[in-house]
Design an enzyme around this catalytic site. Structure first.
Site, short mmCIF file in Angstrom:
data_model
loop_
_atom_site.label_atom_id
_atom_site.label_comp_id
_atom_site.label_asym_id
_atom_site.label_seq_id
_atom_site.Cartn_x
_atom_site.Cartn_y
_atom_site.Cartn_z
N PRO A 2 0.82 -1.20 0.00
CA PRO A 2 0.00 0.00 0.00
C PRO A 2 0.86 1.26 0.00
O PRO A 2 1.84 1.35 0.73
CB PRO A 2 -0.80 -0.12 1.30
CG PRO A 2 -0.83 -1.59 1.58
CD PRO A 2 0.49 -2.10 1.11
N GLU A 3 0.49 2.21 -0.86
CA GLU A 3 1.20 3.48 -0.94
C GLU A 3 0.32 4.57 -0.34
O GLU A 3 -0.71 4.28 0.27
CB GLU A 3 1.57 3.76 -2.40
CG GLU A 3 2.40 2.64 -3.02
CD GLU A 3 2.75 2.85 -4.48
OE1 GLU A 3 2.88 4.02 -4.91
OE2 GLU A 3 2.88 1.86 -5.22
N LYS A 60 3.60 6.65 4.31
CA LYS A 60 2.89 5.37 4.28
C LYS A 60 2.57 4.85 5.68
O LYS A 60 2.11 3.71 5.83
CB LYS A 60 3.73 4.32 3.54
CG LYS A 60 4.06 4.68 2.10
CD LYS A 60 4.94 3.59 1.48
CE LYS A 60 5.42 3.98 0.10
NZ LYS A 60 6.29 2.93 -0.50
N ARG A 262 13.12 -2.82 -9.16
CA ARG A 262 11.66 -2.86 -9.22
C ARG A 262 11.19 -2.91 -10.67
O ARG A 262 11.74 -2.23 -11.55
CB ARG A 262 11.05 -1.61 -8.55
CG ARG A 262 11.50 -1.37 -7.12
CD ARG A 262 11.11 -2.49 -6.18
NE ARG A 262 9.68 -2.67 -6.07
CZ ARG A 262 8.92 -1.97 -5.23
NH1 ARG A 262 9.46 -1.04 -4.45
NH2 ARG A 262 7.63 -2.19 -5.17
#
Length: 275
Positions: A2-3, A60, A262
């Site tokens: 989750p960002e 976050k 990434r």
């Protein structure tokens, strides 16, 4: 993971349904999730009687402000907070439960057990937040300060955006979307960015994060909010997860490469590297 938009959506849900509730007792089945001075015993002894006053967020991280303690909590990959009746069966992935005096539970569920709840005395909150070493959030980015940070780095801009000490709250999904919108190649070195590119990144950061929050964030695999609802920003993604789909600007297939370890999505026609 989750960002910021997903964490902000969770925060708003918790504010709506859990603020004002009081803890009767707690159950912890995976102690490593809880971090507190004095360990798990201190957590279990301190929480009964605590009332949730408000829920904040920084980057976050969720901030649970109880009567005289604060949780600084990170969801990591798959953490979820759920508000459920106490007679609802507890699944094996629920690791921290606050049994509330209203007959409901505030449950922390985490399949991978990577999330953390760091409990501190309320008086120590500012110091604990400072130790997180977070940069400004997208809405607070200042051109001169951001440019100064960029001019000192030889890292690709994608890696810079993922660095929480530079910009707090952006992760892999939104970094791809921001750079796509700004027409900046994810491998462009930070120090080589032109002023108009820096401005475009700042503006795209603000616009995309705000738009994602407005639709409850992005559900790719497992993210849901406090009510168990999916986020809908996946319907608006233009780069992330769009490998081989046509660019919405020029029609060139979106490509996927690896940047900063990434998976990274970009348009090779609209986002080109310059000297």
């Amino acid at each position: 993971m989750p960002e910021m938009p997903e964490v902000e959506t969770v925060r708003r849900g918790l504010e709506e349904i859990v603020v004002g509730k009081t803890v009767a007792s707690v159950t912890v089945t995976w102690p490593r999730i809880v971090q507190a001075e004095g360990g798990l015993e201190a957590f279990e002894n301190r929480m009964p009687g605590q009332q949730l006053m408000k829920v904040g967020r920084i980057g976050k991280f969720l901030l649970f402000y109880w009567t005289d303690v604060v949780w600084i909590a990170h969801l990591r990959m798959e953490g979820k907070y759920l508000y459920e009746k106490q007679d609802t069966p507890v699944d094996p992935y629920t690791h921290v439960i606050c049994h509330l005096t209203d007959g409901n539970d505030l449950r922390y569920r985490d399949v991978r057990k990577f999330g953390r709840i760091h409990m501190v005395d309320k008086a120590d909150t500012d110091a604990a937040i400072a130790q997180l070493n977070l940069g400004p959030e997208p809405a607070d980015l200042n051109f001169e300060d951001f440019k100064a940070r960029l001019m000192r780095t030889k890292r690709p801009i994608k890696a810079v955006l993922l660095d929480q000490s530079v910009v707090a709250g952006i992760g892999n999904i939104y970094a791809d979307e921001i750079l796509y919108e700004a027409k900046v190649h994810p491998q462009q070195i930070g120090a080589s960015l032109y002023d108009h590119e820096i401005t475009a990144i700042i503006e795209a950061s603000r616009d995309i994060i705000q738009a994602a929050i407005a639709v409850g964030g992005t559900t790719i695999r497992t993210y849901t909010n406090t009510f168990g609802e999916n986020g809908h920003f996946a319907n608006y993604l233009k780069a992330y997860g769009q490998t081989d789909n046509p660019c919405q600007r020029c029609g060139t297939p979106i490509e996927k490469i690896k940047v900063a370890q990434r998976g990274t999505h970009y348009c090779p026609h609209c986002q080109t590297i310059h000297e």
